[in-house]
Design a protein around this motif. Sequence first.
Motif, mmCIF file in Angstrom:
data_model
loop_
_atom_site.group_PDB
_atom_site.id
_atom_site.type_symbol
_atom_site.label_atom_id
_atom_site.label_comp_id
_atom_site.label_asym_id
_atom_site.label_seq_id
_atom_site.Cartn_x
_atom_site.Cartn_y
_atom_site.Cartn_z
ATOM 1 N N GLY A 38 20.724 -5.584 24.943
ATOM 2 C CA GLY A 38 21.635 -4.816 24.741
ATOM 3 C C GLY A 38 22.866 -4.930 25.160
ATOM 4 O O GLY A 38 23.958 -4.129 24.953
ATOM 5 N N ALA A 39 23.169 -6.153 25.844
ATOM 6 C CA ALA A 39 24.503 -6.330 26.585
ATOM 7 C C ALA A 39 25.559 -7.021 25.279
ATOM 8 O O ALA A 39 26.638 -6.896 25.658
ATOM 9 N N GLY A 40 25.011 -7.465 24.337
ATOM 10 C CA GLY A 40 26.035 -7.981 23.373
ATOM 11 C C GLY A 40 25.833 -9.287 23.122
ATOM 12 O O GLY A 40 26.520 -10.021 22.076
ATOM 13 N N LYS A 41 24.848 -10.242 23.679
ATOM 14 C CA LYS A 41 24.686 -11.538 23.503
ATOM 15 C C LYS A 41 24.382 -11.836 21.854
ATOM 16 O O LYS A 41 25.146 -12.837 21.605
ATOM 17 N N PHE A 83 21.287 -24.546 15.239
ATOM 18 C CA PHE A 83 20.697 -23.134 15.756
ATOM 19 C C PHE A 83 19.266 -23.418 16.314
ATOM 20 O O PHE A 83 18.451 -23.730 15.324
ATOM 21 N N VAL A 84 18.955 -23.045 17.499
ATOM 22 C CA VAL A 84 17.655 -23.256 18.106
ATOM 23 C C VAL A 84 17.156 -21.622 18.208
ATOM 24 O O VAL A 84 17.810 -20.807 19.300
ATOM 25 N N PHE A 85 15.895 -21.378 17.757
ATOM 26 C CA PHE A 85 15.442 -19.867 17.927
ATOM 27 C C PHE A 85 14.285 -19.953 19.059
ATOM 28 O O PHE A 85 13.718 -20.735 19.295
ATOM 29 N N GLN A 86 14.082 -18.732 19.694
ATOM 30 C CA GLN A 86 13.228 -18.321 20.588
ATOM 31 C C GLN A 86 11.691 -18.596 20.066
ATOM 32 O O GLN A 86 11.025 -19.259 20.541
ATOM 33 N N ASP A 87 11.775 -18.415 18.521
ATOM 34 C CA ASP A 87 10.339 -18.315 17.886
ATOM 35 C C ASP A 87 10.291 -19.577 17.272
ATOM 36 O O ASP A 87 9.396 -19.385 16.156
ATOM 37 N N TYR A 88 10.821 -20.572 17.368
ATOM 38 C CA TYR A 88 10.808 -21.674 16.637
ATOM 39 C C TYR A 88 11.217 -21.836 15.243
ATOM 40 O O TYR A 88 11.944 -22.718 14.742
ATOM 41 N N ALA A 161 21.681 -21.954 21.102
ATOM 42 C CA ALA A 161 20.056 -21.661 21.411
ATOM 43 C C ALA A 161 20.106 -20.253 21.787
ATOM 44 O O ALA A 161 20.743 -19.936 22.993
ATOM 45 N N ASP A 162 19.290 -19.450 21.294
ATOM 46 C CA ASP A 162 19.059 -18.205 21.541
ATOM 47 C C ASP A 162 17.810 -17.960 22.285
ATOM 48 O O ASP A 162 16.381 -18.123 21.671
ATOM 49 N N GLU A 163 17.672 -17.738 23.502
ATOM 50 C CA GLU A 163 16.635 -17.875 24.275
ATOM 51 C C GLU A 163 15.334 -18.976 24.180
ATOM 52 O O GLU A 163 14.428 -18.831 23.823
ATOM 53 N N PRO A 164 15.922 -20.031 24.076
ATOM 54 C CA PRO A 164 15.036 -21.346 23.722
ATOM 55 C C PRO A 164 13.990 -21.451 24.751
ATOM 56 O O PRO A 164 12.851 -22.077 24.191
ATOM 57 N N MET A 192 24.137 -21.199 24.975
ATOM 58 C CA MET A 192 22.652 -20.777 25.406
ATOM 59 C C MET A 192 22.485 -19.500 25.690
ATOM 60 O O MET A 192 23.212 -19.232 26.879
ATOM 61 N N ALA A 193 21.947 -18.482 24.989
ATOM 62 C CA ALA A 193 21.813 -17.190 25.370
ATOM 63 C C ALA A 193 20.624 -17.065 25.936
ATOM 64 O O ALA A 193 19.464 -17.684 25.551
ATOM 65 N N THR A 194 20.511 -16.401 27.493
ATOM 66 C CA THR A 194 19.322 -16.500 28.131
ATOM 67 C C THR A 194 19.190 -15.399 29.022
ATOM 68 O O THR A 194 20.073 -14.752 29.344
#
Length: 231
Positions: A38-41, A83-88, A161-164, A192-194
């Motif tokens: 919820g921070a805005g990433k 773009f790299v997703f967390q869920d591939y 990369a979103d939570e890769p 990279m968001a993490t």
Amino acid sequence: MIEFNNVSKTYKKEFTAVKNINLKIDKGEFIFIVGKSGAGKSTLIKLLLREISPSEGIINYNGLDINKIRKRSVAEYRRKIGFVFQDYRLLPKMTVYENVAFAMEMICCSAKSIRREVPLVLSMVGLSDKAKYYPDELSGGEQQRVAIARAVINKPETIIADEPTGNLDPETSKEIMKILTEINKRGTTVIMATHDREIVTRYQKRVIELKHGVIIRDIKAGGYTDEPKEN
């Protein structure tokens, strides 16, 4: 290269996801975007990808005001960004090779260039021996490496990369970070968001920290320590 000037995004005139963001990212930087849920990433990423438009402010990418891009040109703009997703988000009925090749086919690359480039990228991410495997035959770390290969195959200027590493164990996370670091060394900007502060502390890149949609810290590479104290 990328500049946010007084950017805010309010949803339904009620919730302001990001507020008065001023941020400049130079070509070739590696940046961590951190902050609690919820921070805005995610909103920051969606704004950069032109999935949503800001309520206020301007976002420039290489001097281009991306909010002025016509809808039919958005896809062309996004080709500059991998773009790299967390869920591939791999295509389950395609092999590793086919998943990566598909990204080239989407922009009408020749069969010759696909045959040349895909093996090179699979080698870079350490999956040359898995080219004929399907996603469900791979580990989570291997699937993420395929996702990275797909993101870089068209030589984008920027990787987001979103939570890769969000679904991966610590050892596999190190492997993914090694690959992203190598991509960055070749001149690609990496954002990279993490949530993983251990990774952020270990790799000591520039850190943008968000809280309630506001940048509360912008720390240059090598200066990150720990979470700021609550007031």
